[in-house]
Motif scaffolding. Structure first.
Motif, short mmCIF file in Angstrom:
data_model
loop_
_atom_site.label_atom_id
_atom_site.label_comp_id
_atom_site.label_asym_id
_atom_site.label_seq_id
_atom_site.Cartn_x
_atom_site.Cartn_y
_atom_site.Cartn_z
N ALA A 107 7.81 5.38 1.08
CA ALA A 107 6.99 4.98 2.24
C ALA A 107 5.62 5.31 1.61
O ALA A 107 4.61 4.63 1.49
CB ALA A 107 7.01 5.83 3.32
N ARG A 108 5.32 6.49 0.75
CA ARG A 108 4.28 6.75 -0.03
C ARG A 108 3.92 5.92 -1.07
O ARG A 108 2.69 5.61 -1.26
CB ARG A 108 4.37 7.95 -0.45
N THR A 109 4.83 5.14 -1.70
CA THR A 109 4.47 4.26 -2.69
C THR A 109 4.14 2.91 -2.23
O THR A 109 3.06 2.27 -2.67
CB THR A 109 5.91 3.96 -3.54
N LEU A 110 4.60 2.64 -1.03
CA LEU A 110 4.10 1.31 -0.47
C LEU A 110 2.69 1.53 0.00
O LEU A 110 1.62 0.59 -0.20
CB LEU A 110 4.79 1.10 0.75
N LEU A 111 2.40 2.77 0.70
CA LEU A 111 1.11 3.11 1.01
C LEU A 111 0.05 3.08 -0.04
O LEU A 111 -1.19 2.41 0.05
CB LEU A 111 0.93 4.33 1.64
N GLU A 112 0.44 3.66 -1.36
CA GLU A 112 -0.41 3.69 -2.49
C GLU A 112 -0.69 2.18 -3.10
O GLU A 112 -2.01 2.29 -3.37
CB GLU A 112 0.25 4.52 -3.39
N ARG A 113 0.25 1.40 -2.88
CA ARG A 113 0.13 0.22 -3.32
C ARG A 113 -0.90 -0.74 -2.34
O ARG A 113 -1.71 -1.51 -2.78
CB ARG A 113 1.18 -0.50 -3.55
N GLY A 114 -0.80 -0.33 -1.08
CA GLY A 114 -1.74 -1.11 -0.13
C GLY A 114 -3.20 -0.31 -0.22
O GLY A 114 -3.90 -1.29 -0.22
N ILE A 115 -3.22 0.89 -0.67
CA ILE A 115 -4.75 1.47 -0.71
C ILE A 115 -5.18 0.82 -2.07
O ILE A 115 -6.51 0.45 -2.12
CB ILE A 115 -4.57 3.01 -0.88
N GLU A 116 -4.40 0.57 -3.15
CA GLU A 116 -4.85 0.02 -4.13
C GLU A 116 -5.25 -1.44 -4.32
O GLU A 116 -5.78 -2.03 -4.96
CB GLU A 116 -3.90 -0.02 -5.30
N GLY A 117 -4.89 -2.07 -3.01
CA GLY A 117 -5.44 -3.55 -2.81
C GLY A 117 -4.18 -4.54 -3.04
O GLY A 117 -4.24 -5.70 -3.06
N GLY A 118 -3.02 -3.90 -3.14
CA GLY A 118 -1.73 -4.58 -3.67
C GLY A 118 -1.28 -5.66 -2.27
O GLY A 118 -0.61 -6.78 -2.66
N TYR A 119 -1.69 -5.53 -1.22
CA TYR A 119 -1.22 -6.25 -0.26
C TYR A 119 -2.34 -7.00 0.55
O TYR A 119 -2.00 -7.63 1.60
CB TYR A 119 -0.30 -5.45 0.96
N GLN A 120 -3.46 -7.34 -0.21
CA GLN A 120 -4.31 -8.06 0.29
C GLN A 120 -3.83 -9.61 0.45
O GLN A 120 -4.56 -10.40 1.32
CB GLN A 120 -5.53 -8.33 -0.68
N PHE A 121 -2.73 -10.09 -0.08
CA PHE A 121 -2.33 -11.25 0.24
C PHE A 121 -1.45 -11.45 1.60
O PHE A 121 -1.27 -12.61 1.97
CB PHE A 121 -1.37 -11.65 -0.89
N LEU A 122 -0.99 -10.26 2.12
CA LEU A 122 -0.24 -10.53 3.52
C LEU A 122 -1.31 -11.05 4.49
O LEU A 122 -2.58 -10.87 4.58
CB LEU A 122 0.08 -9.21 3.82
N ASP A 123 -0.69 -11.70 5.47
CA ASP A 123 -1.36 -12.17 6.62
C ASP A 123 -0.85 -11.00 7.72
O ASP A 123 -1.39 -11.21 8.85
CB ASP A 123 -0.84 -13.59 6.95
#
Length: 208
Positions: A78-94
């Motif tokens: 869960a923390r790794t997903l949040l880290e990736r999200g904070i890094e901008g890794g999920y900007q592609f999601l709708d």
């Protein structure tokens, strides 16, 4: 399966959640909906102009920032997903469709929403309360949750057709893929399997 010429291409698809197939689908006007747990019915996220993306964070290292928000006692996934999200890794999601399956993942979803990890105008994070027993009343509860927390949201935010015909089409396509994966998996049962466990694992991950 030494002659599986697309294996390297499949492996490359797993290097990033925002891979070539995702980008091509979005180029064609489809909406990417992230999810993390099998309690979320994948097929419902593949209705009409939407497609599901199982969230992952390959090649991650430090999770210091997400640990600041979630503490080091919570699940590393869960923390790794949040880290990736904070890094901008999920900007592609709708959008992200989550389920109330565990406290750590709930906090991950909540922080993604609060920290605005995606700046798309119609980006959304939705949570569904999933029952864990199969009874008549839990089936009704699940049906209501999927309509209110998933399908209605996809219709509102993505303009998706969530009619019975659209859902049946999504189920038909999902079942077709499942049959293909089952047939490939059955090859592993042969006395001389033409596919290794590793290769099947790659294919299975790519199917998400």
């Amino acid at each position: 399966m030494k002659d599986l010429k697309y294996l390297i291409e499949f492996e490359n698809l797993l290097d990033n959640a925002d891979n070539d197939l995702v980008r091509q689908a979005q180029k064609d006007g489809q909406k990417a909906i992230g999810y993390t747990c099998y309690h979320m019915p994948e097929v419902l996220l593949n209705v009409d102009n939407c497609f599901s993306v199982r969230l992952r964070a390959p090649r991650s290292s430090s999770i210091d920032i997400s640990t600041y928000y979630m503490s080091n006692y919570t699940c590393e996934f869960a923390r790794t997903l949040l880290e990736r999200g904070i890094e901008g890794g999920y900007q592609f999601l709708d959008g992200i469709a989550g389920v109330d399956a565990c406290g750590a993942m709930n906090r991950c979803y909540e922080h993604m929403e609060i920290l605005k990890i995606n700046d798309k105008e119609n980006f959304f994070v939705t949570h569904a309360d999933i029952p864990y027993k199969i009874e008549d009343y839990t089936v009704r509860a699940m049906t209501k949750q999927m309509r209110l927390r998933v399908l209605d949201v996809l219709e509102e935010k993505c303009g998706a057709d969530t009619s019975d015909d659209a859902l049946l089409k999504a189920v038909e396509e999902h079942n077709k893929l499942c049959r293909v994966m089952t047939e490939i998996g059955d090859m592993r049962k042969l006395d001389n399997p033409p596919i290794t466990g590793y290769e099947f694992h790659v294919l299975s991950l790519v199917s998400y």
